[in-house]
Design an enzyme around this catalytic site. Structure first.
Site, PDB file in Angstrom:
ATOM      1  N   SER A 182      20.713 -28.616 -22.762  1.00  0.00           N
ATOM      2  CA  SER A 182      19.574 -28.154 -23.772  1.00  0.00           C
ATOM      3  C   SER A 182      19.724 -28.893 -25.018  1.00  0.00           C
ATOM      4  CB  SER A 182      20.048 -26.585 -23.894  1.00  0.00           C
ATOM      5  OG  SER A 182      18.821 -26.428 -25.216  1.00  0.00           O
TER       6      SER A 182
ATOM      7  N   TYR B 120      14.297 -32.015 -27.602  1.00  0.00           N
ATOM      8  CA  TYR B 120      12.908 -31.663 -28.729  1.00  0.00           C
ATOM      9  C   TYR B 120      12.712 -32.487 -30.139  1.00  0.00           C
ATOM     10  CZ  TYR B 120      13.460 -26.734 -27.004  1.00  0.00           C
ATOM     11  OH  TYR B 120      12.848 -26.009 -26.221  1.00  0.00           O
TER      12      TYR B 120
ATOM     13  N   THR C 138      10.351 -31.905 -23.896  1.00  0.00           N
ATOM     14  CA  THR C 138       9.613 -30.787 -24.230  1.00  0.00           C
ATOM     15  C   THR C 138       8.748 -30.795 -24.525  1.00  0.00           C
ATOM     16  OG1 THR C 138      12.208 -29.357 -23.332  1.00  0.00           O
ATOM     17  CG2 THR C 138       9.929 -28.278 -24.559  1.00  0.00           C
TER      18      THR C 138
ATOM     19  N   LYS D 199       7.731 -32.719 -19.920  1.00  0.00           N
ATOM     20  CA  LYS D 199       8.197 -31.040 -19.472  1.00  0.00           C
ATOM     21  C   LYS D 199       7.240 -30.219 -20.377  1.00  0.00           C
ATOM     22  CE  LYS D 199      11.773 -27.445 -19.414  1.00  0.00           C
ATOM     23  NZ  LYS D 199      10.819 -26.126 -19.948  1.00  0.00           N
TER      24      LYS D 199
ATOM     25  N   HIS E  79       7.310 -23.209 -19.918  1.00  0.00           N
ATOM     26  CA  HIS E  79       8.616 -22.037 -20.717  1.00  0.00           C
ATOM     27  C   HIS E  79       8.646 -21.206 -20.694  1.00  0.00           C
ATOM     28  CE1 HIS E  79      10.695 -24.649 -24.403  1.00  0.00           C
ATOM     29  NE2 HIS E  79      11.408 -23.620 -24.808  1.00  0.00           N
TER      30      HIS E  79
END
Length: 424
Positions: free
Chosen positions: A131, A155, A181, A296, A320
């Protein structure tokens, strides 16, 4: 777990034989009981952050309802004494068609946090997607994984040089793909968190990828954000400051004296994600990494086609986990149109709502190359640490293999849309 596996029988035997000696599973096998066990171990704020969704959580409900509208149609009198559940993704041969989703702030679930998950994933050779909002740096996670596969979730920050730095670090850390993402350029309306007035990042939690990054460090030291002079002083604000200085690298006292912990949080808030991101920005990322890039958050077939046109290497169908748009289409409902749009040119993965081996089977039948598992492994972490995560992974492997074999399929190629049927 290899080709021609009998892992499901071995896993069941392991559990039942242990039961003869009075030993029950380390964490509950039943997903509902596992969630309850995790809730008992977590703070109200932690559980709300992990378990909650956007709005009144209609999208979360839709993710489960979508799977329930389809039923598996088992075929009989086929030799399923052994099965091959392996799949190849970007050069890695995986024992089962699933990965661990990127989920942030795992120290809220258990003190072992991301490194505990990384160990479990490595033990079972299941890829972990690191992450961007981790509680531990990607280097710390990689250090416990050896040669096991891992990806990195990105991100896209407002600082392009930070984006480049994170991607370069991911390459050095042995990540074999970058997952961008797209659906969280701003936080969704998450009622559980709002009612508790709690966001972990404001306490310095879940920003380890940033505070360990040289570009980010330079940015908050040389160009700090203006201080917040309207901050109310209270017992709660003092406790939040205590968390900040303890979560920041280095000694708490030094962090308090220097003000770096507060400066890092303020810089993170100011630069976290870029809502102006468009398709035109993707070539920039391609210029700075040779790794495969997956997008994603894809739910519309036109976006899937555009991803192929832009030279992306894969897409992940995802809402999500219902955390961003309340009332959004379920990921499983979106999957077939995305699969058809891509037409086999790039892999299609799927997440959101996966809870059982049967869910995995249905997603593969609908055309997914693999699925991504989210909340269940976090519940395993909360309930039983790294061993709890490993048990969840092993249970999913066994459940999927058993579902596949009982449905008359010996390999992933034999799982097709004819293997499932929609019911009204």
């Amino acid at each position: 777990m290899t080709e021609n596996s009998d892992f499901s029988r071995e896993r069941q035997t392991e559990i039942y034989v242990s039961g003869v000696a009075g030993d029950k599973p380390h964490v509950p096998v039943d997903m509902r009981r596992l969630r309850d066990a995790a809730r008992e171990k977590m703070s109200p704020e932690a559980f709300a952050y992990i378990a909650g969704g956007a709005g009144i959580e209609n999208t979360m409900s839709a993710n489960r309802e979508a799977f329930n509208r389809w039923r598996i149609v088992p075929r009989m009198l086929r030799d399923v004494s052994l099965a091959d559940t392996t799949v190849e993704l970007f050069g890695d041969k995986l024992p089962s068609p699933f990965l661990l989703c990127p989920i942030g702030v795992l120290d809220m679930a258990h003190q072992e946090a991301d490194t505990g998950v990384a160990r479990a994933a490595a033990d079972e050779n299941i890829p972990m997607i690191f992450s961007n909002q981790a509680s531990r740096s990607m280097e710390e996670m990689s250090a416990v994984m050896g040669d096991s596969p891992r990806w990195f979730q990105l991100y896209w920050s407002k600082m392009d040089d930070l984006v480049v730095s994170l991607v370069q670090r991911a390459e050095k850390a042995g990540c074999s793909a970058i997952v961008v993402t797209l659906d969280t350029t701003m936080l969704g309306w998450r009622i559980r968190d709002l009612d508790l007035a709690y966001l972990p990042f404001l306490r310095g939690r879940g920003i380890a990828q940033y505070t360990s990054d040289p570009v980010f460090q330079k940015s908050f030291r040389e160009n700090p954000e203006p201080p917040n002079t309207d901050r109310k002083v209270s017992l709660q604000s003092v406790q939040a400051l205590f968390e900040m200085v303890n979560n920041h690298p280095g000694s708490a006292m030094d962090n308090l004296r220097s003000g770096e912990a507060i400066a890092a949080v303020q810089k993170f808030v100011a630069t976290y994600s870029r809502s102006s991101l468009t398709w035109d920005d993707l070539p920039f990322l391609r210029e700075h990494t040779k790794l495969p890039i997956l997008l994603k958050g894809i739910l519309h077939p036109d976006d899937a086609r555009k991803a192929v046109e832009m030279g992306m290497n894969g897409v992940i169908v995802s809402n999500h986990g219902g955390r961003q748009v309340d009332g959004a289409i379920a990921s499983f409902d979106a999957l077939p149109d995305v699969v058809d749009a891509v037409d086999g040119q790039i892999p299609v993965l799927m997440d959101s709502g996966i809870r059982t081996g049967a869910d995995m089977f249905k997603a593969i039948a609908m055309g997914a190359t693999a699925v991504c598992l989210g909340r269940p492994y976090v519940y395993g972490l909360a309930a039983g640490g790294s061993q709890g995560v490993r048990d969840v992974i092993r249970n999913f492997k066994a459940d999927f293999e058993l579902t596949m074999r009982l449905s008359g399929c010996r390999s992933l190629d034999e799982i097709t849309r004819d293997s499932i049927k929609r019911i009204e």
